[in-house]
Design a protein around this motif. Structure first.
Motif, short mmCIF file in Angstrom:
data_model
loop_
_atom_site.label_atom_id
_atom_site.label_comp_id
_atom_site.label_asym_id
_atom_site.label_seq_id
_atom_site.Cartn_x
_atom_site.Cartn_y
_atom_site.Cartn_z
N SER A 19 44.61 37.32 46.39
CA SER A 19 43.81 36.96 45.22
C SER A 19 44.69 36.99 43.97
O SER A 19 45.60 37.81 43.87
CB SER A 19 42.67 37.96 45.03
OG SER A 19 41.96 38.08 46.24
N HIS B 99 42.35 32.58 42.91
CA HIS B 99 41.21 32.94 43.73
C HIS B 99 40.89 34.36 43.35
O HIS B 99 41.71 35.26 43.56
CB HIS B 99 41.66 32.85 45.20
CG HIS B 99 40.56 32.93 46.21
ND1 HIS B 99 39.80 34.05 46.38
CD2 HIS B 99 40.12 32.03 47.12
CE1 HIS B 99 38.92 33.83 47.36
NE2 HIS B 99 39.11 32.62 47.82
N THR B 100 39.71 34.61 42.80
CA THR B 100 39.48 35.96 42.27
C THR B 100 38.88 36.92 43.30
O THR B 100 39.01 38.12 43.18
CB THR B 100 38.57 35.91 41.02
OG1 THR B 100 37.45 35.09 41.33
CG2 THR B 100 39.32 35.30 39.85
N GLU B 101 38.22 36.40 44.34
CA GLU B 101 37.65 37.27 45.38
C GLU B 101 38.72 37.58 46.43
O GLU B 101 39.63 36.78 46.62
CB GLU B 101 36.47 36.57 46.06
CG GLU B 101 35.25 36.40 45.16
CD GLU B 101 34.80 37.71 44.55
OE1 GLU B 101 34.53 38.66 45.31
OE2 GLU B 101 34.76 37.80 43.30
#
Length: 367
Positions: free
Chosen positions: A29, A42-44
């Motif tokens: 992430s 991508h933060t998750e």
């Protein structure tokens, strides 16, 4: 397999070289989408990321391979919720931990956590001497300012840091300025990385410098080193270790730790020799740029992968190298970039595509 010693490769009891450095992608992430990176913003957490128990079980095995320094990297390592728990755990096993965040998320709290959990040094990537050039490369307006704020927090927390710079056509001309920035910020070291075109970096073909430009920049680097006390290192640039010896010979110098410090003690490509990369899902690779599956730590104990993975055994045996790398007299100190060979020819054992040197021993393997 005959084991000729590489510079600074001490051997484990089982005959394998000692692992000195592990880059561990604790998460993929990230909050940025840099042009040259293999990870997407991508933060998750990505599916398949090692959980806390799996990560600690992996840490338990690291000492069996030597006394490696663990680089907590990503993605953006600070996006992993339990990252400091893992750092503390690794520290409790006597492992030295460093971190490679992009700098934009280093709040005062994060810097304090780094200090108290035992992060010995941070590397921050800066690819331009000012906001305009750095932000263009990072794909995020404000990234430069955010990294500068992060560096200030590291300084307040007493954590040493180095700057890493990826060499591209667009920043080649501003190298002195980037160094001046590193110097004025109080960096302990400046590492230059030669771009390996892969992942999204493959679209950066116009940014890949030619073999001749590599020779030029590495010769410049050799000369520039003498003008500063700061530790400078050329990474993903195995030919530097040849150039250093060629230049030293011309100057009547012998390459020893007294004259060249750590550079005299290491070699170019360390993948499978003193270094490896572990992905967020536990896949072991020679480096982050060479997505060659050498085994997964969830299926095979990590020390066994380090001992037996086929690519690692190939990298440790000069006879397995194709083209001029197979008989170059500088092989032991260089090895060529295996990721560039793979990316540009499809074979990880091919000769380094961006090297101009013609070995003296044509066809005679002198290992």
């Amino acid at each position: 397999m005959h084991h000729k010693h590489h510079p600074n490769s001490t051997t484990n009891a089982d005959g394998t070289p000692q692992l000195r450095l592990i880059a561990w992608e604790v998460t993929r992430s990230c909050n940025l989408a840099c042009k040259h990176c293999r990870a997407e913003a991508h933060t998750e957490p990505y599916p398949g990321e090692l959980d806390n128990t799996q990560a600690k079980a992996l840490i338990d095995t690291f000492k069996e391979t030597g006394d490696p320094i663990i680089i907590f990297t990503g993605g953006e390592p600070l996006m992993r919720k339990d990252v400091f728990d893992l750092v503390r755990y690794a520290g409790s096993k006597g492992l030295r931990c460093v971190m490679a965040p992009n700098g934009t998320l280093i709040t005062p709290e994060a810097a304090q956590e780094m200090a108290s959990s035992g992060i010995g040094r941070c590397s921050i990537s800066i690819d331009g001497a000012d906001a305009a050039s750095h932000d263009a490369f990072r794909g995020v307006p404000g990234a430069f300012e955010a990294s500068m704020r992060g560096i200030e927090e590291l300084k307040k927390a007493g954590i040493g840091f180095q700057l890493n710079t990826t060499v591209t056509k667009s920043n080649l001309h501003s190298f002195k300025e980037i160094f001046k920035l590193a110097d004025s910020l109080g960096a302990e070291a400046w590492h230059i990385f030669l771009l390996v075109p892969m992942g999204r970096g493959a679209q950066l073909q116009d940014q890949v410098i030619s073999a001749e430009e590599y020779e030029e920049v590495l010769n410049w680097f050799y000369d520039f080193r003498k003008s500063t006390k700061m530790h400078l290192k050329a990474t993903c640039a195995p030919h530097y270790y040849r150039i250093m010896r060629q230049r030293a010979k011309e100057e009547g110098l012998s390459v020893t730790p007294e004259t060249f410090g750590m550079d005299a003690m290491t070699r170019g490509c360390l993948g499978g020799i003193g270094f490896c990369f572990i992905s967020h899902t536990g896949q072991v690779q020679p480096c982050g740029y060479l997505e060659l599956n050498c085994g997964n730590v969830l299926e095979t104990p990590f020390p066994e992968i380090w001992r037996k993975a086929e690519p690692f055994l190939q990298f440790r045996n000069q006879a397995a190298y194709e083209g001029k790398c197979g008989h170059c007299e500088y092989h032991k100190v260089c090895g060529g970039c295996r990721a560039r060979a793979h990316s540009l020819t499809g074979s990880h054992m091919a000769e380094e595509p961006l090297c101009t040197y013609i070995p003296k021993l044509s066809g005679e393997n002198n290992s």
